[in-house]
Motif scaffolding. Structure first.
Motif, PDB file in Angstrom:
ATOM      1  N   HIS A  93      98.954 134.859  58.406  1.00 40.70           N
ATOM      2  CA  HIS A  93      98.981 135.474  59.736  1.00 40.70           C
ATOM      3  C   HIS A  93      98.305 136.831  59.683  1.00 40.70           C
ATOM      4  O   HIS A  93      98.052 137.364  58.601  1.00 40.70           O
ATOM      5  CB  HIS A  93     100.410 135.543  60.316  1.00 40.70           C
ATOM      6  CG  HIS A  93     101.420 136.218  59.441  1.00 40.70           C
ATOM      7  ND1 HIS A  93     101.558 137.573  59.363  1.00 40.70           N
ATOM      8  CD2 HIS A  93     102.342 135.710  58.593  1.00 40.70           C
ATOM      9  CE1 HIS A  93     102.529 137.874  58.509  1.00 40.70           C
ATOM     10  NE2 HIS A  93     103.024 136.762  58.025  1.00 40.70           N
ATOM     11  N   PHE A  94      97.999 137.362  60.849  1.00 40.35           N
ATOM     12  CA  PHE A  94      97.354 138.671  60.907  1.00 40.35           C
ATOM     13  C   PHE A  94      98.260 139.714  60.262  1.00 40.35           C
ATOM     14  O   PHE A  94      99.470 139.726  60.485  1.00 40.35           O
ATOM     15  CB  PHE A  94      97.057 139.069  62.357  1.00 40.35           C
ATOM     16  CG  PHE A  94      95.939 138.274  62.976  1.00 40.35           C
ATOM     17  CD1 PHE A  94      94.625 138.445  62.552  1.00 40.35           C
ATOM     18  CD2 PHE A  94      96.199 137.335  63.968  1.00 40.35           C
ATOM     19  CE1 PHE A  94      93.588 137.707  63.105  1.00 40.35           C
ATOM     20  CE2 PHE A  94      95.171 136.596  64.529  1.00 40.35           C
ATOM     21  CZ  PHE A  94      93.864 136.781  64.102  1.00 40.35           C
ATOM     22  N   TYR A  95      97.660 140.605  59.500  1.00 50.05           N
ATOM     23  CA  TYR A  95      98.371 141.724  58.853  1.00 50.05           C
ATOM     24  C   TYR A  95      99.562 141.252  58.014  1.00 50.05           C
ATOM     25  O   TYR A  95     100.563 141.947  57.925  1.00 50.05           O
ATOM     26  CB  TYR A  95      98.788 142.783  59.880  1.00 50.05           C
ATOM     27  CG  TYR A  95      97.603 143.546  60.409  1.00 50.05           C
ATOM     28  CD1 TYR A  95      97.128 144.677  59.752  1.00 50.05           C
ATOM     29  CD2 TYR A  95      96.922 143.111  61.539  1.00 50.05           C
ATOM     30  CE1 TYR A  95      96.006 145.349  60.208  1.00 50.05           C
ATOM     31  CE2 TYR A  95      95.792 143.775  62.006  1.00 50.05           C
ATOM     32  CZ  TYR A  95      95.353 144.895  61.329  1.00 50.05           C
ATOM     33  OH  TYR A  95      94.240 145.564  61.775  1.00 50.05           O
ATOM     34  N   ARG A  96      99.407 140.068  57.402  1.00 47.73           N
ATOM     35  CA  ARG A  96     100.464 139.594  56.489  1.00 47.73           C
ATOM     36  C   ARG A  96     100.591 140.602  55.340  1.00 47.73           C
ATOM     37  O   ARG A  96      99.583 141.055  54.810  1.00 47.73           O
ATOM     38  CB  ARG A  96     100.043 138.234  55.938  1.00 47.73           C
ATOM     39  CG  ARG A  96     101.063 137.618  55.026  1.00 47.73           C
ATOM     40  CD  ARG A  96     100.550 136.282  54.517  1.00 47.73           C
ATOM     41  NE  ARG A  96     101.612 135.505  53.946  1.00 47.73           N
ATOM     42  CZ  ARG A  96     101.437 134.320  53.365  1.00 47.73           C
ATOM     43  NH1 ARG A  96     100.244 133.775  53.308  1.00 47.73           N
ATOM     44  NH2 ARG A  96     102.451 133.662  52.868  1.00 47.73           N
ATOM     45  N   GLU A  97     101.806 140.899  54.951  1.00 48.93           N
ATOM     46  CA  GLU A  97     102.051 141.936  53.935  1.00 48.93           C
ATOM     47  C   GLU A  97     101.312 143.217  54.349  1.00 48.93           C
ATOM     48  O   GLU A  97     100.356 143.671  53.706  1.00 48.93           O
ATOM     49  CB  GLU A  97     101.643 141.428  52.545  1.00 48.93           C
ATOM     50  CG  GLU A  97     102.563 140.277  52.089  1.00 48.93           C
ATOM     51  CD  GLU A  97     102.030 139.439  50.942  1.00 48.93           C
ATOM     52  OE1 GLU A  97     101.629 140.009  49.939  1.00 48.93           O
ATOM     53  OE2 GLU A  97     102.045 138.199  51.065  1.00 48.93           O
ATOM     54  N   ALA A  98     101.805 143.752  55.458  1.00 53.09           N
ATOM     55  CA  ALA A  98     101.108 144.835  56.173  1.00 53.09           C
ATOM     56  C   ALA A  98     100.846 146.062  55.307  1.00 53.09           C
ATOM     57  O   ALA A  98      99.878 146.799  55.550  1.00 53.09           O
ATOM     58  CB  ALA A  98     101.916 145.213  57.408  1.00 53.09           C
ATOM     59  N   HIS A  99     101.679 146.264  54.271  1.00 49.96           N
ATOM     60  CA  HIS A  99     101.483 147.446  53.421  1.00 49.96           C
ATOM     61  C   HIS A  99     100.113 147.432  52.745  1.00 49.96           C
ATOM     62  O   HIS A  99      99.541 148.479  52.462  1.00 49.96           O
ATOM     63  CB  HIS A  99     102.612 147.545  52.376  1.00 49.96           C
ATOM     64  CG  HIS A  99     102.811 146.289  51.590  1.00 49.96           C
ATOM     65  ND1 HIS A  99     102.143 146.060  50.410  1.00 49.96           N
ATOM     66  CD2 HIS A  99     103.567 145.185  51.823  1.00 49.96           C
ATOM     67  CE1 HIS A  99     102.499 144.869  49.941  1.00 49.96           C
ATOM     68  NE2 HIS A  99     103.362 144.310  50.776  1.00 49.96           N
ATOM     69  N   ILE A 229      89.225 143.336  46.545  1.00 51.91           N
ATOM     70  CA  ILE A 229      89.367 141.878  46.637  1.00 51.91           C
ATOM     71  C   ILE A 229      90.806 141.562  47.035  1.00 51.91           C
ATOM     72  O   ILE A 229      91.753 142.081  46.435  1.00 51.91           O
ATOM     73  CB  ILE A 229      89.049 141.193  45.292  1.00 51.91           C
ATOM     74  CG1 ILE A 229      87.607 141.491  44.870  1.00 51.91           C
ATOM     75  CG2 ILE A 229      89.270 139.688  45.394  1.00 51.91           C
ATOM     76  CD1 ILE A 229      87.238 140.947  43.482  1.00 51.91           C
ATOM     77  N   PHE A 230      90.957 140.739  48.067  1.00 51.51           N
ATOM     78  CA  PHE A 230      92.261 140.194  48.431  1.00 51.51           C
ATOM     79  C   PHE A 230      92.311 138.765  47.874  1.00 51.51           C
ATOM     80  O   PHE A 230      91.512 137.918  48.287  1.00 51.51           O
ATOM     81  CB  PHE A 230      92.437 140.143  49.956  1.00 51.51           C
ATOM     82  CG  PHE A 230      92.803 141.459  50.589  1.00 51.51           C
ATOM     83  CD1 PHE A 230      91.992 142.576  50.443  1.00 51.51           C
ATOM     84  CD2 PHE A 230      93.968 141.571  51.347  1.00 51.51           C
ATOM     85  CE1 PHE A 230      92.339 143.790  51.031  1.00 51.51           C
ATOM     86  CE2 PHE A 230      94.326 142.783  51.950  1.00 51.51           C
ATOM     87  CZ  PHE A 230      93.512 143.892  51.787  1.00 51.51           C
ATOM     88  N   CYS A 231      93.223 138.515  46.946  1.00 52.23           N
ATOM     89  CA  CYS A 231      93.397 137.145  46.434  1.00 52.23           C
ATOM     90  C   CYS A 231      94.897 136.879  46.510  1.00 52.23           C
ATOM     91  O   CYS A 231      95.620 137.031  45.535  1.00 52.23           O
ATOM     92  CB  CYS A 231      92.874 137.032  45.003  1.00 52.23           C
ATOM     93  SG  CYS A 231      92.972 135.334  44.391  1.00 52.23           S
ATOM     94  N   ARG A 232      95.359 136.511  47.693  1.00 54.24           N
ATOM     95  CA  ARG A 232      96.797 136.534  47.953  1.00 54.24           C
ATOM     96  C   ARG A 232      97.322 135.129  48.268  1.00 54.24           C
ATOM     97  O   ARG A 232      96.722 134.359  49.015  1.00 54.24           O
ATOM     98  CB  ARG A 232      97.076 137.472  49.130  1.00 54.24           C
ATOM     99  CG  ARG A 232      96.465 138.877  48.898  1.00 54.24           C
ATOM    100  CD  ARG A 232      96.880 139.873  49.958  1.00 54.24           C
ATOM    101  NE  ARG A 232      96.733 139.368  51.310  1.00 54.24           N
ATOM    102  CZ  ARG A 232      97.335 139.885  52.371  1.00 54.24           C
ATOM    103  NH1 ARG A 232      98.141 140.925  52.226  1.00 54.24           N
ATOM    104  NH2 ARG A 232      97.129 139.370  53.562  1.00 54.24           N
ATOM    105  N   ASN A 233      98.462 134.838  47.668  1.00 58.28           N
ATOM    106  CA  ASN A 233      99.199 133.612  47.984  1.00 58.28           C
ATOM    107  C   ASN A 233      98.405 132.336  47.708  1.00 58.28           C
ATOM    108  O   ASN A 233      98.524 131.345  48.410  1.00 58.28           O
ATOM    109  CB  ASN A 233      99.701 133.665  49.435  1.00 58.28           C
ATOM    110  CG  ASN A 233     100.531 134.918  49.678  1.00 58.28           C
ATOM    111  OD1 ASN A 233     101.508 135.155  48.966  1.00 58.28           O
ATOM    112  ND2 ASN A 233     100.132 135.754  50.625  1.00 58.28           N
ATOM    113  N   VAL A 234      97.596 132.410  46.673  1.00 56.71           N
ATOM    114  CA  VAL A 234      96.917 131.204  46.187  1.00 56.71           C
ATOM    115  C   VAL A 234      97.217 131.020  44.700  1.00 56.71           C
ATOM    116  O   VAL A 234      97.407 129.876  44.257  1.00 56.71           O
ATOM    117  CB  VAL A 234      95.390 131.243  46.480  1.00 56.71           C
ATOM    118  CG1 VAL A 234      94.692 132.396  45.791  1.00 56.71           C
ATOM    119  CG2 VAL A 234      94.728 129.928  46.086  1.00 56.71           C
TER     120      VAL A 234
END
Ligand SMILES: C[S@@+](CC[C@H](N)C(=O)[O-])C[C@H]1O[C@@H](n2cnc3c(N)ncnc32)[C@H](O)[C@@H]1O
Length: 300
Positions: A93-99, A229-234
């Protein structure tokens, strides 16, 4: 490592619709690991059953043994993405893990943007498992917050995912009104425009993002360097050795001092953690003083 196959009995007992033997499960786990790095242990057996039962129904197959035959035959190419999609989730979702976006806006982007403004430098960001686009578009909106004139500077966001269907959805940039709920109100007002029944992100957001299809198991087709780099939740889908290999690959294309953001339940471990210092909640700065990781560990 995948656990040793359990030879029986089929799971049809207890009212299950399709028989799933230990050998079937092991064959499915082997294919998922070999092609996509997915780590399916016996503890995932009922999840695998329920996710793939839909594929068996759709294909009119009598049991998992028949599905394994299909997967190992000429239909693999046509089936592999449905197989992968059934076993993973595109949740985002948008701004997931907003920090992470707060850190991006307050710490990471300002010096990069200042350099880009003064010296005509470039800013490169990468969302490495971008799903339906909310993550790279949130990155783009963070860029716009810090730099409203981003379109006139050399600022680019690359967004990649293994799944071409979800990448096409991301490219459309059309979301239901409720999908915008997690977006800050100022951004919602500034960055969306109504289209029949839905809202589309405005060109100033979409124009910063380029999408592509990329399996993180494959050799990276670019050298970077990226600033973040965002490599999140994979990586949660991968076993430890595969995680280390993937994060090592990312390290090769992240510039020293660059920032790596990972998912809330993920950790950097093994040799690769030597290249980073912790810079926030599940965010890491690539140490400038560490030598480059060994090329032999580049590919999975
Ligand atoms: C749960 S979503 C995460 C989306 C986003 N990064 C976030 O945190 O909100 C996981 C994504 O990883 C993708 N994926 C799974 N295996 C992959 C692989 N081997 N290479 C690249 N992407 C993969 C899936 O298609 C899915 O879109």
């Amino acid at each position: 490592m995948l656990e040793a196959p359990d030879p029986g009995p089929p799971q049809r007992q207890g009212g299950q619709e399709f028989a799933l033997t230990g050998a079937d499960f092991a064959a499915i786990a082997r294919l998922a690991y070999q092609h996509f790095g997915l780590h399916l242990t016996e503890s995932k057996r009922s999840l695998v059953y329920s996710r793939l039962a839909r594929r068996l129904r759709k294909k009119g197959l009598p049991d998992f043994a028949a599905y394994v035959v299909l997967l190992n035959g000429p239909e693999w190419e046509a089936e592999k993405l449905d197989f992968l999609t059934a076993l993973t989730t595109n949740t985002t979702h948008f701004y997931r893990e907003a920090h992470h976006f707060t850190r991006l806006e307050k710490e990471v982007l300002p010096p990069l943007i200042e350099a880009a403004r003064k010296k005509r430098g470039r800013v490169r960001l990468w969302s490495a498992a971008s799903s339906s686009g909310q993550e790279p578009y949130s990155m783009a909106m963070s860029v716009l917050r810090v730099c409203p004139e981003a379109a006139s500077l050399d600022i680019k966001i690359l967004a990649t995912d293994i799944d071409p269907v979800i990448v096409n959805k991301a490219r459309e940039a059309v979301y239901l009104p409720e999908e915008y709920q997690s977006m800050p109100a100022d951004m919602r007002a500034e960055c969306t425009q109504p289209v029949p029944g839905n809202y589309k992100l405005s060109p100033k957001v979409t124009g910063l993002v380029t999408f592509g299809i990329l399996n993180l198991m494959d050799e990276l087709p670019f050298r970077g360097p990226f600033d973040a780099i965002f490599c999140r939740n994979v990586a949660i889908y991968f076993d430890k050795p595969t995680q280390v290999k993937v994060f090592t690959k990312l390290t090769h294309v992240l510039r020293p001092g660059g920032e790596l953001f990972i998912g809330h339940s993920e950790r950097l471990s093994g040799e690769v953690s030597n290249y980073y210092e912790n810079s926030g909640i599940t965010s890491y700065k690539r140490r400038a003083d560490a030598a480059r990781p060994k090329p032999r560990s580049l590919n999975v």
